[in-house]
Design an enzyme around this catalytic site. Structure first.
Site, PDB file in Angstrom:
ATOM      1  N   TRP A   1       1.269  -1.283  -0.114  1.00  0.00           N
ATOM      2  CA  TRP A   1       0.311   0.228   0.199  1.00  0.00           C
ATOM      3  C   TRP A   1       0.751   1.344  -0.046  1.00  0.00           C
ATOM      4  O   TRP A   1       1.615   1.592   0.477  1.00  0.00           O
ATOM      5  CB  TRP A   1      -0.745   0.622   0.992  1.00  0.00           C
TER       6      TRP A   1
ATOM      7  N   ILE B   1       1.097  -2.989  -6.301  1.00  0.00           N
ATOM      8  CA  ILE B   1       0.948  -2.169  -5.422  1.00  0.00           C
ATOM      9  C   ILE B   1      -0.216  -1.572  -5.298  1.00  0.00           C
ATOM     10  O   ILE B   1      -1.003  -1.302  -6.593  1.00  0.00           O
ATOM     11  CB  ILE B   1       2.047  -1.263  -6.600  1.00  0.00           C
ATOM     12  N   LYS B   2      -0.512  -0.944  -4.999  1.00  0.00           N
ATOM     13  CA  LYS B   2      -2.187  -0.123  -4.176  1.00  0.00           C
ATOM     14  C   LYS B   2      -1.523   1.766  -3.985  1.00  0.00           C
ATOM     15  O   LYS B   2      -0.665   1.712  -2.982  1.00  0.00           O
ATOM     16  CB  LYS B   2      -2.714  -0.705  -3.117  1.00  0.00           C
ATOM     17  N   VAL B   3      -2.480   1.820  -4.978  1.00  0.00           N
ATOM     18  CA  VAL B   3      -2.174   3.521  -5.030  1.00  0.00           C
ATOM     19  C   VAL B   3      -3.570   4.014  -4.544  1.00  0.00           C
ATOM     20  O   VAL B   3      -5.120   3.174  -5.274  1.00  0.00           O
ATOM     21  CB  VAL B   3      -1.727   3.908  -5.791  1.00  0.00           C
TER      22      VAL B   3
END
Ligand code: FBP
Length: 318
Positions: A168, A202-204
């Site tokens: 995150w 990947i977390k955005v």
């Protein structure tokens, strides 16, 4: 194994078979399994925001088992939560849904520079049968280097033990303004940092058209990088993660109207985003409504039109 999942796995060719298998488990599970897209249910808000803010709108969510069942019924790719929530259901739901153990967390009680505590271990993730560890970094925080170094150690151990790594990457803290937390240049930067730290997924947050860094603003202008629509901004963020060779997914944010969520999802899908991780907009709705919303989101990622994900599952979608 679909061709698309095979292609995605090839981007991580340096990893060992355990890591690749666990990545494949998440990519292949649920209604849109095999499409190369992911919809994940994250429920760490009890820790991050407090129980009342998180669960009072739909009190069924105070029970940890509710979220396992929601993720299963909604056909999500995976369910992510901190140690306590996973321990409370991992045995009962063993094998039913890929799990991501979030290894660090922070609360909203201390009003200082954001710095999460490490709240679990790689061995906890293995013991619970998880496919991946999850970890939050706050680029922009004065404590970010501690997070990067903690992640480096946990990533090395997780990979050595065959687990995938989900990061995150949430810019926050004294280095960025409030608007800067979701600025398009900062979101791209956050995705790049997570990729450089070895994240597989990947977390955005969905990026806005604000540009935070003056030096970046000059480049966006000089190179005519389009940022007018959400799809364009998502494209920039995905490109920032190794030219799209990392799985980048986008968070759902605070509970909002269904039309607003769906418009955002369409923008993310159009921009080449790999999916969504939707917490509050899922578990704060009554269950049937949440399942229907998650299905609609999956349908957008799976292709076009209602039921696209079900057709994919049945092997009849393109
Ligand atoms: P939401 O869909 O509820 O935003 O969940 C995604 C998430 O990343 C959670 O894992 C996390 O608790 C939350 O967002 C953090 O939100 P915020 O940045 O608003 O504190």
């Amino acid at each position: 194994m679909s061709q698309r999942v095979r292609e995605i796995l090839s981007w991580y060719a340096g990893e060992n078979p355990g890591v690749l298998t666990n990545l494949a488990r998440m990519l292949n599970h649920g209604r849109i399994g095999g499409s190369g897209k992911m919809v994940i249910l994250p429920v760490d808000q009890g820790f991050e925001h407090g129980p009342a803010r998180s669960f009072a709108p739909n009190p069924a969510g105070y029970d940890p088992r509710y979220h396992f069942q929601l993720a299963i019924d909604a056909g999500c790719n995976a369910y992510a939560a901190p140690l306590g929530f996973l321990e409370a259901g991992a045995a009962e739901f063993a094998g039913d849904i890929p799990l991501i153990l979030k290894l660090n967390n922070s609360d909203t009680l201390a009003k200082i520079e954001p710095e999460p505590a490490v709240t679990g271990s790689v061995d906890d993730a293995l013991r619970l049968g998880a496919c991946a560890i999850g970890f939050t970094i706050y680029p922009g925080s004065g404590s970010r280097n501690n997070m990067y170094q903690e992640l480096r150690e946990l990533t090395a151990e997780a990979k050595a033990k065959g687990l995938a790594v989900v990061v995150w990457s949430y810019p926050r803290g004294s280095g960025v303004s409030k608007a800067g937390e979701t600025a398009v240049d900062v979101a791209g930067y956050a995705a790049q940092i997570a990729a450089q730290l070895g994240a597989h997924v990947i977390k955005v947050k969905p990026p806005t058209d604000h540009i935070e860094q003056p030096d970046a603003a000059k480049v966006f202008e000089a190179q005519h990088i389009p940022i007018g629509t959400l799809a364009e901004r998502v494209r920039h963020v995905v490109q920032s993660a190794f030219d799209g060779r990392r799985v980048v997914i986008f968070s759902g944010g605070e509970a909002k109207a269904k039309e607003d969520i769906m418009a955002e999802i369409r923008g993310i899908a159009e921009g080449g985003g790999f999916g969504s991780i939707v917490g509050r907009n899922s578990f704060q709705r009554p269950k049937a409504e949440a399942v229907a919303l998650l299905h609609e989101i999956q349908d957008v990622y799976a292709g076009a039109g209602t039921g696209a994900a079900d057709r994919l599952l049945a092997g009849v979608a393109s």
